[in-house]
Design a protein around this motif. Structure first.
Motif, mmCIF file in Angstrom:
data_model
loop_
_atom_site.group_PDB
_atom_site.id
_atom_site.type_symbol
_atom_site.label_atom_id
_atom_site.label_comp_id
_atom_site.label_asym_id
_atom_site.label_seq_id
_atom_site.Cartn_x
_atom_site.Cartn_y
_atom_site.Cartn_z
ATOM 1 N N LYS A 1 37.356 32.523 38.609
ATOM 2 C CA LYS A 1 36.444 31.805 39.498
ATOM 3 C C LYS A 1 35.061 32.473 39.478
ATOM 4 C CE LYS A 1 40.086 30.272 42.668
ATOM 5 N NZ LYS A 1 40.021 28.849 42.281
ATOM 6 N N TYR B 1 31.466 32.956 41.788
ATOM 7 C CA TYR B 1 30.841 32.802 43.105
ATOM 8 C C TYR B 1 29.357 33.152 43.024
ATOM 9 C CZ TYR B 1 35.312 32.223 45.518
ATOM 10 O OH TYR B 1 36.521 31.743 45.948
ATOM 11 N N LYS C 1 29.664 31.261 47.807
ATOM 12 C CA LYS C 1 30.488 30.070 47.627
ATOM 13 C C LYS C 1 30.874 29.915 46.162
ATOM 14 C CE LYS C 1 27.315 26.277 46.620
ATOM 15 N NZ LYS C 1 28.059 25.709 45.512
ATOM 16 N N GLU C 2 32.040 29.321 45.971
ATOM 17 C CA GLU C 2 32.490 29.070 44.603
ATOM 18 C C GLU C 2 31.561 28.044 43.966
ATOM 19 O OE1 GLU C 2 36.553 27.895 42.141
ATOM 20 O OE2 GLU C 2 36.612 28.126 44.339
ATOM 21 N N ALA D 1 37.887 36.727 40.125
ATOM 22 C CA ALA D 1 36.578 36.074 40.259
ATOM 23 C C ALA D 1 35.464 37.023 39.849
ATOM 24 C CB ALA D 1 36.360 35.604 41.699
#
Length: 638
Positions: A249, A251, A277-278, A222
């Protein structure tokens, strides 16, 4: 089964902290052993054996001096597993003080009692340097062991986007989490000079490096976006697409308070009020954060009586929340949808128990009921958000569009004049510009009516706000696409060329409130919606972000009344600046109230005959620029 070392480590880290005397003994032992090691290094084993008692006596005295330094700088008071740079500095200062005392002692003692000052001054300096290094190493080792022990096995390997722009504070924050959710592997920086630097022991990569290869090679799960780099990231579609492509991902932080974009850095404490938060596709749409002077808005609304129509809708419900924050004297909340209005009542009771609020389930078209509400409530401000908004539905039900949108607006506007409302603020839409559908035309007629009505009175200021689609509103494409992806597709897009403007609901409502409270009456405020978004690209991104495989996009053709491109001004309109750079004032054609009122009354009467063609024909007479698109009403334009 755990080995003995693992058991010891696990036992240690299940304790809250070590007693301070344990740390003090360990540090003292480091000093004592460092002296013996230094003497042996300089003099060799045979000499150490011959002078073993003198060395032991000297080191006992030096250890006592070390304890003085430890006590002065309280080197033992920190929790070792959470050691920071400040703790290491305290250890260094304590050792320095102890070394100075030891050097003074050695100068004096070698003249009188050399047997208890056997170390030379050079050896004394080296002793305390070695001891300091050992104490530092011990703390770093314990901290690293602790970090490994508390790390969640599922912790993600991450890069931070924005090295020197909030990134360091974010890095410290994720390192302090327990259990660890993220394992920092490096930073992405926009500063060319920062390339190949190390921050917090991690590599800094330049934004122009081959980040795709780096992410793949380092098995990055991420990328965390610094709060001070969110706007930049949103507008960098290239890096977004790359991250989505490699399955990385993303964030972002959701902060409880607004961050000053001019800040250079954020400390670790700033992140404790935030939530990582994603991201969803809404977070990635290219736009700039909108800053509104809500304090001045709140000052105008405080202790006032505020009426909001459409209070259970996407825009209305958010306006309810934003107005309630500023403690109005009382709120009157009106919507005809019973269940959503009940949810608003529960929300007010839970989140704003000190604000007097009355929730009423009724239609704005019930003139007698609206009269009673205005007479009893006597509002200072009216925010009119109630309207039928779905283009295909209104295309099939033009009479209902007229009776709810136009007649309902007329009822609320007329009562606002009658009962001396200070300001009437109407929420309009970009579909009112060069309308191609019934819904857009109905809103344009509402604009015409309230603007012309405003010229007949000095008691009430009539203000119109016009903007495009709001992200996540009821019935918008994003919730629809999300549901279609969840069900395995296909994702339906009307046309590959279709584009739309988007804005966050809270941002749109803030602009409505600011325009409404600061407008002087008669204005149509146009919001800067940023860059338009291609709906097909939006669908593709949502599919990629979801991780779903095999979901296809299906093009279904433009719906009745739908445009390829929305506008916020028509070709005859210009704009002029206002009090906010994101709000412009449309210079629109002005209408005579008497003429407009006569035409609208005729339109309302026609709508009650439920003859769709006749109703739409009358609408086109009032708004000549209304040209139907992909609709049965196109025959009326010939």
């Amino acid at each position: 089964m755990k080995n003995p070392l693992d058991k010891i480590i696990s036992w240690y880290f299940t304790k809250n902290t070590l007693p301070y005397w344990c740390v003090l003994i360990a540090d003292s032992l480091f000093v004592f052993l460092s002296g013996i090691f230094t003497f042996w290094t300089f003099r060799k084993t045979a000499v150490l054996f011959d002078f073993r008692f003198a060395v032991l006596y000297t080191m006992l005295i030096y250890t006592a001096f070390a304890i003085i330094g430890f006590r002065v700088f309280r080197t033992y008071s920190g929790i070792v597993r959470y050691s920071s740079f400040v703790d290491l500095m305290r250890v260094g200062y304590g050792s320095l003080l102890s070394m100075v005392i030891a050097l003074i002692y050695s100068v004096i003692a070698e003249k009188y009692v050399c047997c208890i000052a056997i170390l030379s001054q050079t050896e004394t300096v080296v002793t305390f340097c070695v001891a300091t290094l050992l104490m530092w190493a011990g703390r770093v080792m314990v901290k690293n062991l602790y970090d490994v022990m508390v790390s969640d096995k599922r912790a993600m390997r991450v890069l931070i986007y924005g090295a020197l722009s909030g990134g360091i504070g974010l890095a410290k924050y994720i390192n302090s989490q327990n259990p660890k959710k993220f394992l920092l592997q490096g930073f992405i920086s926009h500063d060319k000079q920062a390339k190949h630097m190390l921050l917090m022991g991690k590599q800094v990569y330049n934004i122009n490096d081959n980040l795709e290869d780096i992410i793949t090679q380092k098995h990055i799960d991420a990328v965390l976006i610094s709060p001070l780099r969110i706007d930049d990231f949103r507008n960098n579609q290239q890096i977004q697409d790359m991250l989505i492509k490699v399955g990385c991902k993303i964030y972002m932080t959701q902060q409880a308070k607004e961050i000053n974009p001019n800040e250079d850095e954020l400390d670790e404490d700033s992140f404790h009020s935030m939530q990582l938060k994603e991201v969803s596709v809404e977070d990635l749409l290219p736009r700039q954060e909108i800053v509104v002077d809500m304090a001045s808005v709140g000052a105008l609304l405080k202790d006032k009586r505020v009426l909001i129509t459409g209070s259970a809708g996407s825009i209305g419900s958010e306006m309810v929340r934003q107005v309630a924050v500023y403690k109005p004297a009382k709120m009157m909340l009106i919507d005809q949808a019973e269940t959503p209005e009940h949810d608003i009542r529960l929300m007010m009771e839970k989140e704003f128990p000190d604000v007097k609020a009355e929730t009423v389930v009724t239609s704005i078209c019930k003139e007698d009921r609206m009269e009673q509400i205005f007479r009893d409530f006597k509002p200072d401000y009216v925010f009119h958000a109630a309207a039928y908004k779905h283009v295909p539905m209104m295309e099939n039900n033009p009479s209902e569009a007229v009776q709810n949108n136009i007649y309902g607006t007329k009822v609320i506007a007329d009562l606002s004049v009658k009962y001396g409302v200070k300001k009437f603020v109407m929420v309009s839409t970009d579909k009112a510009v060069n309308p191609t559908n019934v819904m857009g035309c109905s809103k344009r007629i509402c604009e015409i009516y309230v603007q012309s009505l405003g010229k007949t009175t000095d008691k009430t200021q009539f203000i119109t706000t016009r903007f495009g689609n709001v992200l996540g509103s009821n019935g918008s494409v994003i919730p629809l696409f999300r549901e279609q992806i969840k069900n395995g597709g296909p994702v339906t897009v009307t046309d590959p060329r279709i584009v739309r403007f988007f804005m966050l609901i809270p941002e749109a409502c803030k602009l409505v409130l600011e325009a409404g409270t600061k407008g002087h009456g008669g204005e149509i405020f146009v919001f800067d919606m940023g860059q338009p978004v291609k709906i097909a690209d939006l669908a593709q991104r949502m599919i990629a972000l979801s991780g779903a495989k095999g979901v296809k996009i299906e093009y279904t053709g433009l719906r009745a009344g739908e445009k390829l491109y929305e506008e916020v001004l028509n070709e005859l309109e210009g704009t002029k600046p206002s009090f906010h750079k994101k709000i412009r004032i449309a210079e629109v054609r002005e209408y005579d109230y008497e003429e407009v009122s006569k035409e609208i009354n005729e339109l309302i009467a026609t709508s009650k005959q439920y003859d769709d063609m006749a109703t739409v024909k009358k609408m086109k007479e009032i708004v000549p620029e209304y040209k139907s698109n992909n609709s049965v009403y196109e025959v009326l334009d010939k």
